[in-house]
Design a protein around this motif. Structure first.
Motif, PDB file in Angstrom:
ATOM      1  N   ILE A  10     -49.885  27.828  34.737  1.00  0.00           N
ATOM      2  CA  ILE A  10     -50.315  26.523  35.255  1.00  0.00           C
ATOM      3  C   ILE A  10     -49.126  25.734  35.795  1.00  0.00           C
ATOM      4  CG2 ILE A  10     -51.355  24.313  34.637  1.00  0.00           C
ATOM      5  CD1 ILE A  10     -53.378  26.555  34.816  1.00  0.00           C
ATOM      6  N   GLY A  11     -47.997  25.802  35.113  1.00  0.00           N
ATOM      7  CA  GLY A  11     -46.817  25.059  35.555  1.00  0.00           C
ATOM      8  C   GLY A  11     -46.379  25.458  36.953  1.00  0.00           C
ATOM      9  N   ARG A  12     -46.408  26.766  37.254  1.00  0.00           N
ATOM     10  CA  ARG A  12     -46.027  27.237  38.592  1.00  0.00           C
ATOM     11  C   ARG A  12     -47.028  26.752  39.638  1.00  0.00           C
ATOM     12  NH1 ARG A  12     -44.760  32.553  36.288  1.00  0.00           N
ATOM     13  NH2 ARG A  12     -42.550  32.548  35.841  1.00  0.00           N
ATOM     14  N   LYS A  13     -48.299  26.733  39.253  1.00  0.00           N
ATOM     15  CA  LYS A  13     -49.333  26.256  40.180  1.00  0.00           C
ATOM     16  C   LYS A  13     -49.109  24.782  40.499  1.00  0.00           C
ATOM     17  CE  LYS A  13     -52.810  29.608  38.807  1.00  0.00           C
ATOM     18  NZ  LYS A  13     -54.184  29.820  38.349  1.00  0.00           N
ATOM     19  N   ILE A  14     -48.804  24.000  39.475  1.00  0.00           N
ATOM     20  CA  ILE A  14     -48.516  22.575  39.676  1.00  0.00           C
ATOM     21  C   ILE A  14     -47.317  22.423  40.602  1.00  0.00           C
ATOM     22  CG2 ILE A  14     -47.681  20.478  38.523  1.00  0.00           C
ATOM     23  CD1 ILE A  14     -49.399  21.373  36.079  1.00  0.00           C
ATOM     24  N   SER A  15     -46.289  23.216  40.360  1.00  0.00           N
ATOM     25  CA  SER A  15     -45.079  23.164  41.181  1.00  0.00           C
ATOM     26  C   SER A  15     -45.393  23.487  42.646  1.00  0.00           C
ATOM     27  CB  SER A  15     -44.046  24.149  40.640  1.00  0.00           C
ATOM     28  OG  SER A  15     -42.918  24.202  41.472  1.00  0.00           O
ATOM     29  N   ARG A  16     -46.177  24.541  42.890  1.00  0.00           N
ATOM     30  CA  ARG A  16     -46.500  24.937  44.264  1.00  0.00           C
ATOM     31  C   ARG A  16     -47.336  23.869  44.961  1.00  0.00           C
ATOM     32  NH1 ARG A  16     -44.489  26.852  47.563  1.00  0.00           N
ATOM     33  NH2 ARG A  16     -46.104  28.070  48.547  1.00  0.00           N
ATOM     34  N   ILE A  17     -48.307  23.304  44.260  1.00  0.00           N
ATOM     35  CA  ILE A  17     -49.133  22.257  44.864  1.00  0.00           C
ATOM     36  C   ILE A  17     -48.271  21.044  45.180  1.00  0.00           C
ATOM     37  CG2 ILE A  17     -51.026  20.635  44.441  1.00  0.00           C
ATOM     38  CD1 ILE A  17     -52.360  22.920  42.805  1.00  0.00           C
ATOM     39  N   ARG A  18     -47.379  20.694  44.261  1.00  0.00           N
ATOM     40  CA  ARG A  18     -46.480  19.558  44.486  1.00  0.00           C
ATOM     41  C   ARG A  18     -45.620  19.817  45.729  1.00  0.00           C
ATOM     42  NH1 ARG A  18     -41.441  19.240  43.629  1.00  0.00           N
ATOM     43  NH2 ARG A  18     -41.320  20.937  42.141  1.00  0.00           N
ATOM     44  N   GLU A  19     -45.097  21.037  45.845  1.00  0.00           N
ATOM     45  CA  GLU A  19     -44.268  21.383  46.998  1.00  0.00           C
ATOM     46  C   GLU A  19     -45.077  21.360  48.291  1.00  0.00           C
ATOM     47  OE1 GLU A  19     -42.781  25.185  45.801  1.00  0.00           O
ATOM     48  OE2 GLU A  19     -41.259  24.321  44.486  1.00  0.00           O
ATOM     49  N   LEU A  20     -46.307  21.862  48.245  1.00  0.00           N
ATOM     50  CA  LEU A  20     -47.154  21.850  49.440  1.00  0.00           C
ATOM     51  C   LEU A  20     -47.507  20.430  49.866  1.00  0.00           C
ATOM     52  CD1 LEU A  20     -49.531  24.832  48.669  1.00  0.00           C
ATOM     53  CD2 LEU A  20     -47.843  24.700  50.503  1.00  0.00           C
ATOM     54  N   ARG A  21     -47.537  19.516  48.920  1.00  0.00           N
ATOM     55  CA  ARG A  21     -47.814  18.112  49.219  1.00  0.00           C
ATOM     56  C   ARG A  21     -46.530  17.379  49.588  1.00  0.00           C
ATOM     57  NH1 ARG A  21     -52.672  16.428  48.893  1.00  0.00           N
ATOM     58  NH2 ARG A  21     -52.172  14.307  48.317  1.00  0.00           N
ATOM     59  N   ASP A  22     -45.422  18.139  49.693  1.00  0.00           N
ATOM     60  CA  ASP A  22     -44.122  17.598  50.079  1.00  0.00           C
ATOM     61  C   ASP A  22     -43.705  16.463  49.145  1.00  0.00           C
ATOM     62  OD1 ASP A  22     -41.833  17.672  51.612  1.00  0.00           O
ATOM     63  OD2 ASP A  22     -42.562  16.190  53.047  1.00  0.00           O
ATOM     64  N   MET A  23     -43.857  16.731  47.856  1.00  0.00           N
ATOM     65  CA  MET A  23     -43.554  15.732  46.836  1.00  0.00           C
ATOM     66  C   MET A  23     -42.445  16.272  45.937  1.00  0.00           C
ATOM     67  SD  MET A  23     -46.226  14.177  44.001  1.00  0.00           S
ATOM     68  CE  MET A  23     -47.165  13.112  45.051  1.00  0.00           C
ATOM     69  N   LYS A  24     -41.479  15.443  45.641  1.00  0.00           N
ATOM     70  CA  LYS A  24     -40.409  15.835  44.728  1.00  0.00           C
ATOM     71  C   LYS A  24     -40.849  15.576  43.294  1.00  0.00           C
ATOM     72  CE  LYS A  24     -36.643  14.896  47.902  1.00  0.00           C
ATOM     73  NZ  LYS A  24     -35.804  16.049  47.948  1.00  0.00           N
TER      74      LYS A  24
END
Length: 136
Positions: A10-24
């Motif tokens: 789940i943590g990696r999924k959160i990270s990828r979604i955050r990155e796709l949303r261009d969010m730090k």
């Protein structure tokens, strides 16, 4: 590490979604009212409790199910299904069934009426106060 474990991280999924949303991480932390280290810990966790996952989903602007079901392959397929907009009917612009300028003018007229009512109310108050002062 097995493929199944990697897909359900789940943590990696959160990270990828955050990155796709261009969010730090800092921006996500601020949206959640926490710090960057807490976000890093969440993104390194294989599992996240449901309450925390709901907070993360809200801050990212996605559903909990979107996080749980996220995969890079699905995201790539989603974007690959779009064709060149010049050669298709796909249009990502806003489609208004009304003229935005007409709506703007309606709002301006409404504000003008409200201002006139406010001005009249102030005039009435002033007139009432003057009557009270003259009566004394």
């Amino acid at each position: 590490m097995s493929t199944l474990t990697k897909q359900n991280h789940i943590g990696r999924k959160i990270s990828r979604i955050r990155e796709l949303r261009d969010m730090k991480q800092e921006a996500l932390a601020q949206a959640m009212g926490t710090n960057q280290q807490a976000i890093s810990a969440i993104e390194n966790s294989e599992t996240v409790d449901d309450e925390k996952l709901a907070e993360v989903a809200k801050a990212l602007g996605v559903s909990v199910e979107a996080i749980k079901n996220f995969s890079d392959e699905a995201a790539i397929n989603y974007f690959n299904n779009f064709t060149d907009t010049k050669d298709s009917n796909v249009n990502f612009g806003n489609h208004c069934s009304f003229n935005p300028l007409d709506k703007l003018m309606e709002v301006v007229d409404e504000n003008k009426k409200l201002y006139e009512r406010l001005l009249q109310a102030e005039k009435d108050k002033l007139e009432y106060v003057e009557k009270l002062l003259n009566a004394k």
